[in-house]
Design an enzyme around this catalytic site. Structure first.
Site, mmCIF file in Angstrom:
data_model
loop_
_atom_site.group_PDB
_atom_site.id
_atom_site.type_symbol
_atom_site.label_atom_id
_atom_site.label_comp_id
_atom_site.label_asym_id
_atom_site.label_seq_id
_atom_site.Cartn_x
_atom_site.Cartn_y
_atom_site.Cartn_z
ATOM 1 N NE ARG A 104 8.384 3.127 -5.003
ATOM 2 C CZ ARG A 104 7.360 3.454 -4.226
ATOM 3 N NH1 ARG A 104 6.725 2.542 -3.506
ATOM 4 N NH2 ARG A 104 6.986 4.699 -4.131
ATOM 5 C CB CYS A 106 6.819 4.430 -8.408
ATOM 6 S SG CYS A 106 5.043 4.095 -8.348
#
Length: 127
Positions: A104, A106
């Site tokens: 991920r 972010c």
């Protein structure tokens, strides 16, 4: 390989010149999902928690239409309008990946479509 457009009525319709997702081979690329109710096409009320729940439900609906699910997700890119919402976002986000979270990124974005608080896109493997 053939490119396949993925569309479901269980996630918000595109509000611009894009599709909900594109599949090529066994790889699925979703567009960013924002917290729009797929029926009313309005942004959900309730702050970062409610908006993250709606975003993740929209994302899962697109994944399901393509024959994938949360366990198929290889990577997400998450955009927050305010990094002060990170902890609450993380708690909700983590609850959708019970079999292990994907890779991920972010980041905080200066502004998101419709001034929402969160947007998430994914790359997934279709089994």
């Amino acid at each position: 390989m053939t490119k396949t457009i993925i569309a479901t009525e269980h996630a918000p319709a595109a509000i611009g010149p894009y599709v909900q997702a594109t599949r090529i081979g066994n790889t699925l690329y979703t567009s960013g999902q924002i917290p729009l109710d797929p029926v009313s096409m309005t942004v959900v009320d309730g702050g970062i928690e409610a908006q993250t729940i709606q975003v993740m439900n929209n994302l899962l609906a697109v994944l399901k239409e393509a024959g994938a699910d949360a366990s198929s997700v290889l990577k997400t890119t998450c955009y927050l309008s305010d990094m002060n919402n990170f902890l609450t976002f993380n708690e909700v986000y983590a609850s959708y990946f019970t079999l292990g979270a994907p890779a991920r990124s972010c980041v905080e974005a200066a502004r998101l479509p419709k001034d929402v608080l969160v947007e998430v896109e994914a790359i997934a493997y279709v089994k």
